[in-house]
Structures are given as C-alpha cells and as structure tokens.
Design a protein around this motif. Structure first.
Motif, PDB file in Angstrom:
ATOM      1  N   UNK A 113      -4.428  58.886  26.602  1.00 49.16           N
ATOM      2  CA  UNK A 113      -5.552  59.051  27.520  1.00 49.16           C
ATOM      3  C   UNK A 113      -6.742  59.696  26.815  1.00 49.16           C
ATOM      4  N   UNK A 114      -6.469  60.733  26.023  1.00 51.86           N
ATOM      5  CA  UNK A 114      -7.550  61.423  25.315  1.00 51.86           C
ATOM      6  C   UNK A 114      -8.166  60.513  24.253  1.00 51.86           C
ATOM      7  N   UNK A 115      -7.336  59.775  23.531  1.00 51.20           N
ATOM      8  CA  UNK A 115      -7.851  58.861  22.503  1.00 51.20           C
ATOM      9  C   UNK A 115      -8.759  57.814  23.126  1.00 51.20           C
ATOM     10  N   UNK A 116      -8.346  57.248  24.250  1.00 51.46           N
ATOM     11  CA  UNK A 116      -9.176  56.245  24.913  1.00 51.46           C
ATOM     12  C   UNK A 116     -10.505  56.846  25.368  1.00 51.46           C
ATOM     13  N   UNK A 130     -13.030  57.012  22.454  1.00 54.51           N
ATOM     14  CA  UNK A 130     -13.454  55.791  21.772  1.00 54.51           C
ATOM     15  C   UNK A 130     -14.977  55.629  21.711  1.00 54.51           C
ATOM     16  N   UNK A 131     -15.716  55.847  22.818  1.00 53.97           N
ATOM     17  CA  UNK A 131     -17.179  55.712  22.712  1.00 53.97           C
ATOM     18  C   UNK A 131     -17.791  56.680  21.700  1.00 53.97           C
ATOM     19  N   UNK A 132     -17.259  57.908  21.637  1.00 51.16           N
ATOM     20  CA  UNK A 132     -17.780  58.873  20.668  1.00 51.16           C
ATOM     21  C   UNK A 132     -17.420  58.463  19.241  1.00 51.16           C
ATOM     22  N   UNK A 133     -16.263  57.853  19.076  1.00 49.42           N
ATOM     23  CA  UNK A 133     -15.883  57.373  17.743  1.00 49.42           C
ATOM     24  C   UNK A 133     -16.798  56.246  17.299  1.00 49.42           C
ATOM     25  N   UNK A 134     -17.141  55.365  18.222  1.00 50.21           N
ATOM     26  CA  UNK A 134     -18.055  54.279  17.858  1.00 50.21           C
ATOM     27  C   UNK A 134     -19.421  54.835  17.464  1.00 50.21           C
ATOM     28  N   UNK A 135     -19.891  55.856  18.199  1.00 49.04           N
ATOM     29  CA  UNK A 135     -21.161  56.486  17.849  1.00 49.04           C
ATOM     30  C   UNK A 135     -21.068  57.160  16.487  1.00 49.04           C
ATOM     31  N   UNK A 136     -19.903  57.773  16.199  1.00 48.20           N
ATOM     32  CA  UNK A 136     -19.722  58.399  14.895  1.00 48.20           C
ATOM     33  C   UNK A 136     -19.765  57.385  13.769  1.00 48.20           C
ATOM     34  N   UNK A 137     -19.155  56.216  13.987  1.00 53.70           N
ATOM     35  CA  UNK A 137     -19.195  55.160  12.978  1.00 53.70           C
ATOM     36  C   UNK A 137     -20.631  54.688  12.765  1.00 53.70           C
ATOM     37  N   UNK A 138     -21.402  54.618  13.842  1.00 53.71           N
ATOM     38  CA  UNK A 138     -22.811  54.228  13.718  1.00 53.71           C
ATOM     39  C   UNK A 138     -23.588  55.243  12.892  1.00 53.71           C
ATOM     40  N   UNK A 139     -23.275  56.523  13.059  1.00 54.93           N
ATOM     41  CA  UNK A 139     -23.930  57.562  12.258  1.00 54.93           C
ATOM     42  C   UNK A 139     -23.584  57.417  10.782  1.00 54.93           C
ATOM     43  N   UNK A 162     -13.710  66.311  13.874  1.00 55.08           N
ATOM     44  CA  UNK A 162     -14.064  66.510  15.280  1.00 55.08           C
ATOM     45  C   UNK A 162     -13.162  65.700  16.205  1.00 55.08           C
ATOM     46  N   UNK A 163     -12.833  64.479  15.782  1.00 52.56           N
ATOM     47  CA  UNK A 163     -11.917  63.662  16.595  1.00 52.56           C
ATOM     48  C   UNK A 163     -10.565  64.346  16.713  1.00 52.56           C
ATOM     49  N   UNK A 164     -10.035  64.841  15.584  1.00 46.55           N
ATOM     50  CA  UNK A 164      -8.721  65.486  15.592  1.00 46.55           C
ATOM     51  C   UNK A 164      -8.724  66.720  16.496  1.00 46.55           C
ATOM     52  N   UNK A 165      -9.754  67.555  16.380  1.00 43.44           N
ATOM     53  CA  UNK A 165      -9.814  68.766  17.200  1.00 43.44           C
ATOM     54  C   UNK A 165      -9.958  68.426  18.680  1.00 43.44           C
ATOM     55  N   UNK A 166     -10.835  67.439  18.980  1.00 42.05           N
ATOM     56  CA  UNK A 166     -11.032  67.061  20.375  1.00 42.05           C
ATOM     57  C   UNK A 166      -9.752  66.473  20.967  1.00 42.05           C
TER      58      UNK A 166
END
Length: 315
Positions: free
Chosen positions: A93-96, A99-108, A128-132
C-alpha cells in the motif's frame, strides 16, 4: 510600432494560455496528458505505467506472502496466510502511494545537467523512498494493531537496516521502470531522400521527425507556431495541425532554437518568426499574437527572450 494591449485579443486560444507564472518544475511536466487531435497520439501513460508497475508489485505481494507462509510451516508452525498477507500488504500500500513521487524523482534525475548531479539526486530519491516506505509501513501496522486493542513492536536497530536495503533495491527497480517508460521515442531512420548537410552549409535542415503514436511524421520546423508541455508529452502546433509526441519541453528546446523557437513560459515555446504583435500585461507578463490568430501568454521571467520585438518592456 508598439502594439497596445487593446489591440490583442487574449481569448483567441485559451488552450495555450495558462493562468499566472507557476513555480518551475524540472522535467516540464506540469499538465495532464492530452490528445493531439491526430489519428493517433493520446497519452495513456498513467494507466499503462502505474497499472503495469502496480500489477508487478501485487504479484510480488502474493508470492512473498505464500513464501512466508510456507517458511513458517518448515519451522514447525501452522500454515497461516492471513498474517503474511497483512504484513506484505501494508508494504504494498505504501509503495503504491509513493509511485507518483518516484516518477517525479526520476524526472528530477533525468533533468540533471551532469552525471554527478544525477547520481546525487538518484541517491537522494532512493534514500527518501526507503525512509518514507518504512515510516508509512510501520505507521499502518501500528494503527491497525491499535484499532484491534493491541500494539505492534518495531525494533529500529535490527529491522531498519533489513528493511532499508530491500527498499533501496525496490526504489532502483521502480526508478528504472519509470526511466524506461518516460524515455522519448527513438527517432526513425534517416530518409535517404533527404538532402545531406555539407560542411559548407551552416543552415540547419528544417526537416524534423516526430513520433505521433505509432506513426513517424516529418515536419518543416519553420512551420511550427508553438510547442507546449503536456504531461509526459510535448504538443506541437503547426497552424491547423497538432501533434503529440513523447518527450520533455527542455529536450525539444535545444533542437528548435535555430528555427526561432524560444521559451516564453515554463510550459511553452513560441516561434518568434510567426509573431505579429506583442503587448505587456499589468502583471508583468506579455501577450504574443501569432499569424495564426492565436495568442500566447508569456511569463515575465522570459521577457528577455522577446526583447527584440516591439512593445515589450525590457526592464
């Protein structure tokens, strides 16, 4: 001759006017995907990307839950699938949700100007993904146990390193998936009928290839009136024709500059060769009227780009 504000009709093309000057976002992906109006070229990225990645994550959830239940039987315990599915489910649930924040991170990361910057940003996104993920997962479990009148114990010293290394690998895999899905479509092979530039010819070849859905289209760059970011795509306007191609506005800006297209807004390039009137606005922005009858709103941040046109205050 300078053109007054009253000489420009600002309601000609609301599809290319955005309200105000928004805060810049790397990757030029500020608007939702739209359709180009062509035969092909609708952006189904959110469904394809998030749906595909979510399906893979759900598959891992099921496999990991079954494996944990089987391992418990090997250790002499009873076979219970509900426990592993709950604990793995909180993680999913947390990973899903991330996902939008991960996509934004990849864009950065993609928008980085150098490899050191890209590596630094990629590392920061992974951490940040791991901690979140850890905080969200543990929070959900504690909340559930609290609702059941019990408590959930999470041992920071032993469990954080264990979860952290798994999450870094998970972030890497998700990041690679988004990187691949967000990559611009490769340019088609060169048409041998096109004239090849010579060393003496300093004029760039105006013939450009665009990938519109499954179709490759050759256009004359001099006919482009404006280019705007559209989510994960870039929209080209050539008078009465529009094409939607995968990519970023920053990526198109460099190759279109020789043909008179300059950035006039965070989300938009304008071909100054098609501009017929320009006028300042009270907010400090400016309005460009194009020879197609459309009006583009430019940001005060990019007034210098049209400083050579009459009617714009350069100060």
């Amino acid at each position: 001759m300078a053109v007054s504000k009253n000489d420009i009709e600002l309601t000609k093309a609301p599809s290319v006017e955005t309200g105000g000057d928004d805060r810049p976002v790397p990757g030029d992906e500020s608007r939702l995907p739209v359709t180009s109006g062509a035969v092909r070229g609708t952006s189904g990225f959110p469904f394809l990307a998030y749906g595909g990645i979510a399906f893979i994550i759900a598959a891992f959830w099921l496999v990991n839950s079954l494996t944990a239940a089987d391992d418990a039987v090997r250790r002499g315990a009873a076979y219970r699938l509900s426990g592993p599915m709950f604990f793995e489910g909180t993680s999913v649930v947390v990973i899903l949700a991330l996902l939008p924040l991960m996509r934004r991170g990849v864009a950065l990361v993609r928008a980085s100007g150098s490899w050191p910057v890209a590596a630094t940003r990629a590392g920061a996104v992974g951490v940040l993904f791991a901690l979140a993920h850890i905080v969200g997962m543990v929070g959900l479990r504690k909340l559930f146990y609290w609702g059941m009148g019990s408590s959930y114990a999470f041992h920071l010293v032993t469990e954080v390193p264990y979860e952290f290394r798994k999450d870094v690998v998970t972030a890497l895999l998700i990041g690679l998936a988004f990187w691949r899905l967000d990559s611009p479509a490769p340019a088609p092979d060169r048409d041998e009928s096109e004239p090849r530039p010579t060393s003496d010819d300093k004029t760039p070849n105006p013939n450009l290839w665009l990938r519109d859905g499954a179709t490759s289209i050759r256009i004359d760059a001099r006919e482009i009136v404006w280019v705007a970011s559209a989510g994960n795509y870039v929209e080209f306007s050539l008078g009465g024709k529009r094409h939607l191609v995968r990519g970023t506005l920053a990526g198109e800006e460099a190759r279109l500059l020789p043909f008179g297209l300059v950035r006039v807004h965070r989300t938009r390039l304008a071909n100054l060769n098609h501009a017929v009137a320009v006028a300042p606005r009270p907010s400090g922005d400016f309005a460009l009227r194009m020879d197609t009858g459309e009006t583009l709103i430019g940001s005060r941040r990019y007034r210098q780009a049209v400083a050579g046109l009459r009617g714009v205050d350069e100060s």
